[in-house]
Design an enzyme around this catalytic site. Structure first.
Site, PDB file in Angstrom:
ATOM      1  N   VAL A  35       1.133   1.267  -6.994  1.00  0.00           N
ATOM      2  CA  VAL A  35       0.822   0.303  -8.059  1.00  0.00           C
ATOM      3  C   VAL A  35       0.881   0.900  -9.453  1.00  0.00           C
ATOM      4  O   VAL A  35       0.846   0.167 -10.447  1.00  0.00           O
ATOM      5  CB  VAL A  35      -0.560  -0.361  -7.844  1.00  0.00           C
ATOM      6  CG1 VAL A  35      -0.580  -1.170  -6.564  1.00  0.00           C
ATOM      7  CG2 VAL A  35      -1.687   0.679  -7.876  1.00  0.00           C
ATOM      8  N   THR A  43     -16.578   0.406   3.385  1.00  0.00           N
ATOM      9  CA  THR A  43     -15.145   0.663   3.237  1.00  0.00           C
ATOM     10  C   THR A  43     -14.917   2.169   3.089  1.00  0.00           C
ATOM     11  O   THR A  43     -15.858   2.925   2.797  1.00  0.00           O
ATOM     12  CB  THR A  43     -14.569  -0.032   1.983  1.00  0.00           C
ATOM     13  OG1 THR A  43     -15.076   0.629   0.814  1.00  0.00           O
ATOM     14  CG2 THR A  43     -14.936  -1.505   1.947  1.00  0.00           C
ATOM     15  N   ASP A  54       0.865  -1.177   0.000  1.00  0.00           N
ATOM     16  CA  ASP A  54       0.000   0.000   0.000  1.00  0.00           C
ATOM     17  C   ASP A  54       0.901   1.225   0.000  1.00  0.00           C
ATOM     18  O   ASP A  54       2.128   1.098   0.074  1.00  0.00           O
ATOM     19  CB  ASP A  54      -0.911   0.003   1.239  1.00  0.00           C
ATOM     20  CG  ASP A  54      -2.244   0.702   0.993  1.00  0.00           C
ATOM     21  OD1 ASP A  54      -2.235   1.885   0.610  1.00  0.00           O
ATOM     22  OD2 ASP A  54      -3.300   0.064   1.173  1.00  0.00           O
ATOM     23  N   TYR A  88     -15.177   5.827 -12.955  1.00  0.00           N
ATOM     24  CA  TYR A  88     -15.018   4.642 -12.120  1.00  0.00           C
ATOM     25  C   TYR A  88     -15.559   3.401 -12.836  1.00  0.00           C
ATOM     26  O   TYR A  88     -14.909   2.346 -12.866  1.00  0.00           O
ATOM     27  CB  TYR A  88     -15.757   4.855 -10.796  1.00  0.00           C
ATOM     28  CG  TYR A  88     -15.563   3.753  -9.781  1.00  0.00           C
ATOM     29  CD1 TYR A  88     -14.341   3.579  -9.141  1.00  0.00           C
ATOM     30  CD2 TYR A  88     -16.617   2.900  -9.435  1.00  0.00           C
ATOM     31  CE1 TYR A  88     -14.154   2.584  -8.198  1.00  0.00           C
ATOM     32  CE2 TYR A  88     -16.445   1.898  -8.501  1.00  0.00           C
ATOM     33  CZ  TYR A  88     -15.208   1.743  -7.878  1.00  0.00           C
ATOM     34  OH  TYR A  88     -15.031   0.750  -6.941  1.00  0.00           O
ATOM     35  N   LYS A 108     -13.528  -0.097 -13.891  1.00  0.00           N
ATOM     36  CA  LYS A 108     -13.932  -1.401 -13.361  1.00  0.00           C
ATOM     37  C   LYS A 108     -14.458  -2.323 -14.466  1.00  0.00           C
ATOM     38  O   LYS A 108     -14.294  -3.543 -14.396  1.00  0.00           O
ATOM     39  CB  LYS A 108     -14.970  -1.221 -12.254  1.00  0.00           C
ATOM     40  CG  LYS A 108     -14.406  -0.550 -10.997  1.00  0.00           C
ATOM     41  CD  LYS A 108     -13.193  -1.295 -10.457  1.00  0.00           C
ATOM     42  CE  LYS A 108     -12.693  -0.726  -9.151  1.00  0.00           C
ATOM     43  NZ  LYS A 108     -11.528  -1.466  -8.606  1.00  0.00           N
TER      44      LYS A 108
END
Length: 262
Positions: free
Chosen positions: A65, A194, A38, A157, A161
């Site tokens: 990443v 989350t 992370d 988004y 995805k």
């Protein structure tokens, strides 16, 4: 049942919080050595400390990443420290909402870099080490219900995805053709409690000064009437990593309380 992934080595990106944390903890509890990565170093260290306190094995590595050089370094560290890689959970991601007419190109590109480029780089650099063991492996790419259906003010988004979903299927076929024993699947969470809702919520509820009430939102939108938790997603990821799913590749595991069925 316990020890479902005993002796295996797993890499979980974005493992410092939310779904990533849940996946790291679940895989470690079932016997895997988990490498948590992370950019939230303090939280990542806390996750690893918790896993070790519970009797599991884990380590933390700082990892952006979107940076290919960092992927090379992370995989090299795993090879040097563990000699193998069995599972990759490409979980790191962000959510930037807002009207497509007002979204800054920089925000569009940042979301693609993390959510899609990061998944590509993970697959590219992890597969060679997975193949080296000769025992196959499992790659789980974290998509979303937003990769299955459109949502207003979430075009960027949804694009990332949806890209993860189709990228997963293509890589699954490439690995199948290579007969390397590596299975590649995507997971599609629904409304899960989350931190991502801090940013996504602003798009789903324009003008609000706080994240949405997930309980109220779930009661209205989810057929089962309740929100999910990171552990719900982690259970699915564990199954996809374990030998119980040995005949499953190129598939999408939707965990959403029936949201996409309605």
């Amino acid at each position: 049942m316990s020890g479902r992934v005993e002796g295996k080595v797993a890499l979980v990106t974005g493992g410092a919080s939310g779904i990533g944390r849940g996946c790291a903890e679940k895989l470690a509890a079932e016997g895997a050595v988990v490498v948590v990565t992370d950019i939230q170093d303090h939280l990542g260290a806390e996750v690893v400390a918790g896993i070790k306190a519970a009797g599991g094995k884990a380590e933390y590595l700082h990892h952006n990443v979107t940076d290919e050089a960092e992927w090379v370094s992370v995989i090299a560290a795993i090879k040097a420290g563990h000699g193998r890689l069995d599972f990759l959970v490409n979980n790191a991601g962000i959510g930037i909402g807002g009207s497509v007419l007002e979204m800054a190109l920089a925000d569009w590109q940042r979301q693609i870099a993390i959510n899609l480029d990061g998944v590509f780089l993970g697959v590219k650099h992890s597969i060679p080490l997975m193949r080296a063991s000769g025992e196959g492996g499992s790659i789980v790419n974290m998509s979303s219900v937003a990769g299955l259906k459109g949502s207003a003010n979430m075009a960027g988004y949804c694009a990332t995805k949806g890209g993860v979903r189709m990228f997963t299927k293509s890589v699954a076929m490439e690995c199948a053709n290579a007969r390397d024993g590596i299975r590649v699947n995507s997971v599609h969470p629904g409304i899960i409690e989350t931190p991502i809702w801090i940013t996504v919520g602003a798009a789903t509820n324009p003008g609000a000064n706080a994240p949405p009430d997930l309980d109220a939102l779930s009661a209205m939108a989810v057929p089962m009437g309740v929100k999910g938790y990171p552990e719900d997603i982690a259970n699915g990821v564990l199954w996809l990593c374990s030998s119980e799913s040995r005949y499953v590749t190129g598939q999408e595991l939707v965990i959403d309380g029936g949201l996409t069925v309605r």
